[in-house]
Design a protein around this motif. Structure first.
Motif, short mmCIF file in Angstrom:
data_model
loop_
_atom_site.label_atom_id
_atom_site.label_comp_id
_atom_site.label_asym_id
_atom_site.label_seq_id
_atom_site.Cartn_x
_atom_site.Cartn_y
_atom_site.Cartn_z
N GLU A 1 0.69 -1.13 0.02
CA GLU A 1 0.03 0.22 0.03
C GLU A 1 0.86 1.32 -0.05
O GLU A 1 1.91 1.43 0.79
CB GLU A 1 -0.81 0.13 1.10
N HIS A 2 0.45 2.10 -0.77
CA HIS A 2 1.59 3.54 -0.72
C HIS A 2 0.84 4.39 0.30
O HIS A 2 1.48 5.50 0.59
CB HIS A 2 1.27 4.11 -2.13
N ALA A 3 -0.31 3.87 0.93
CA ALA A 3 -0.74 4.64 2.10
C ALA A 3 -1.11 3.69 3.15
O ALA A 3 -2.22 3.05 3.31
CB ALA A 3 -2.22 5.63 1.85
N PRO A 4 -0.02 3.05 3.63
CA PRO A 4 0.00 1.94 4.93
C PRO A 4 -1.29 2.33 5.75
O PRO A 4 -1.63 3.22 6.31
CB PRO A 4 1.35 1.84 5.40
N GLY A 5 -1.98 1.09 5.91
CA GLY A 5 -3.11 0.92 6.85
C GLY A 5 -4.56 1.37 6.25
O GLY A 5 -5.48 1.04 6.84
N THR A 6 -4.52 2.01 5.19
CA THR A 6 -5.74 2.33 4.31
C THR A 6 -6.70 0.99 4.15
O THR A 6 -7.74 1.10 4.31
CB THR A 6 -5.54 2.98 2.64
N LEU A 7 -5.99 -0.06 3.37
CA LEU A 7 -7.10 -1.28 3.41
C LEU A 7 -7.46 -1.85 4.54
O LEU A 7 -8.81 -2.18 5.00
CB LEU A 7 -6.27 -2.49 2.75
N ALA A 8 -6.55 -1.87 5.97
CA ALA A 8 -7.30 -2.29 7.12
C ALA A 8 -8.56 -1.30 7.53
O ALA A 8 -9.30 -1.77 8.21
CB ALA A 8 -6.09 -2.18 8.09
N GLY A 9 -8.29 -0.12 7.40
CA GLY A 9 -9.51 0.79 7.66
C GLY A 9 -10.70 0.45 6.84
O GLY A 9 -11.98 0.60 7.48
N TRP A 10 -10.38 0.16 5.61
CA TRP A 10 -11.58 -0.05 4.84
C TRP A 10 -12.13 -1.31 5.26
O TRP A 10 -13.41 -1.33 5.28
CB TRP A 10 -10.98 -0.35 3.20
N ALA A 11 -11.29 -2.32 5.39
CA ALA A 11 -11.86 -3.67 5.98
C ALA A 11 -12.68 -3.50 7.25
O ALA A 11 -13.75 -4.11 7.23
CB ALA A 11 -10.80 -4.69 5.88
N LYS A 12 -12.11 -2.89 8.10
CA LYS A 12 -12.83 -2.58 9.18
C LYS A 12 -14.35 -1.87 9.19
O LYS A 12 -15.24 -2.44 9.67
CB LYS A 12 -12.08 -1.61 10.33
N ASP A 13 -14.15 -0.83 8.28
CA ASP A 13 -15.73 -0.13 8.09
C ASP A 13 -16.40 -0.92 7.21
O ASP A 13 -17.71 -0.91 7.62
CB ASP A 13 -15.25 0.94 7.16
N LEU A 14 -16.00 -1.55 6.31
CA LEU A 14 -17.05 -2.52 5.53
C LEU A 14 -17.48 -3.83 6.19
O LEU A 14 -18.57 -4.17 5.92
CB LEU A 14 -16.17 -2.86 4.24
N ARG A 15 -16.71 -4.39 7.09
CA ARG A 15 -17.06 -5.35 7.89
C ARG A 15 -18.24 -4.93 8.92
O ARG A 15 -19.34 -5.63 9.08
CB ARG A 15 -16.14 -6.19 8.74
N ALA A 16 -18.16 -3.68 9.38
CA ALA A 16 -18.99 -3.23 10.21
C ALA A 16 -20.35 -2.87 9.47
O ALA A 16 -21.67 -2.92 9.81
CB ALA A 16 -18.64 -2.02 10.88
#
Length: 189
Positions: free
Chosen positions: A99-114
């Motif tokens: 990721e060129h902006a580390p942590g972005t996908l983890a944030g997306w995953a958390k939001d989308l799971r919620a």
């Protein structure tokens, strides 16, 4: 229905993965020990929904639209490889996501799971680890150290992930008993 929320790499990235894997598949994996991911199935899962009742899909789509309006695209590339649960007893071989902006996908995953949970979908609670599945072991777990050495040099062109898709997965309905995927909705970021 069984479904997932994912980022799908563009055709040129999938072609790059295929070109990299082609000479390695037969030479390294042994006959029938690994089931390689078909190119049309290459994706990065953000949320797996083992059960999404179709009548709840509309709520998920609406919530996803609002989520997408608040998020911006991210630059990604595939670089390196690994195995789940570990190289000595692997069930899954995967390509790492850079990721060129580390942590972005983890944030997306958390939001989308919620969001999916709020819409009434069953959501798996496994720890998010951004990856693209390359192969699954057939039958039992297998030692994969030699495969990972060959796969670790994988490097694709970078791309901008500017959409997330909701995909229904129909087990055993694709060629050779593989799943059949159907994109149900696309959210543009």
């Amino acid at each position: 229905m069984r479904a997932f929320l994912a980022v799908v790499p563009p055709a040129e990235v999938v072609e790059s993965v295929e070109a990299f894997l082609e000479p390695r598949r037969d030479a390294l994996s042994g006959s029938g020990q690994w089931r390689w991911t078909r190119s049309e199935h290459v994706h990065l899962t953000l949320a797996f929904l083992p059960e999404l009742e179709e009548w709840r899909e509309e709520q998920l789509v609406e919530d996803g639209e609002r989520w997408a309006e608040r998020h911006t695209p991210v630059r990604l590339a595939l670089a390196g490889a690994g195995a789940f649960p570990d190289p000595g007893s692997a069930r899954v071989l995967w390509a790492a996501v850079e990721e060129h902006a580390p942590g972005t996908l983890a944030g997306w995953a958390k939001d989308l799971r919620a969001l999916a949970s709020h819409a009434g979908a069953s959501v798996t609670g496994t720890r998010f680890s951004p990856h693209v599945t390359l192969a699954r072991s057939v039958g039992r777990p297998r030692s994969a150290g030699h495969l990972l050495q060959a796969l670790d040099t994988l490097r694709t062109p970078a791309w901008t992930a500017d959409e997330v898709v909701l995909v229904a997965s129909f087990l055993g309905q694709g060629p050779g008993g593989t799943p059949r995927y159907e994109v149900r909705h696309t959210w543009r970021l």
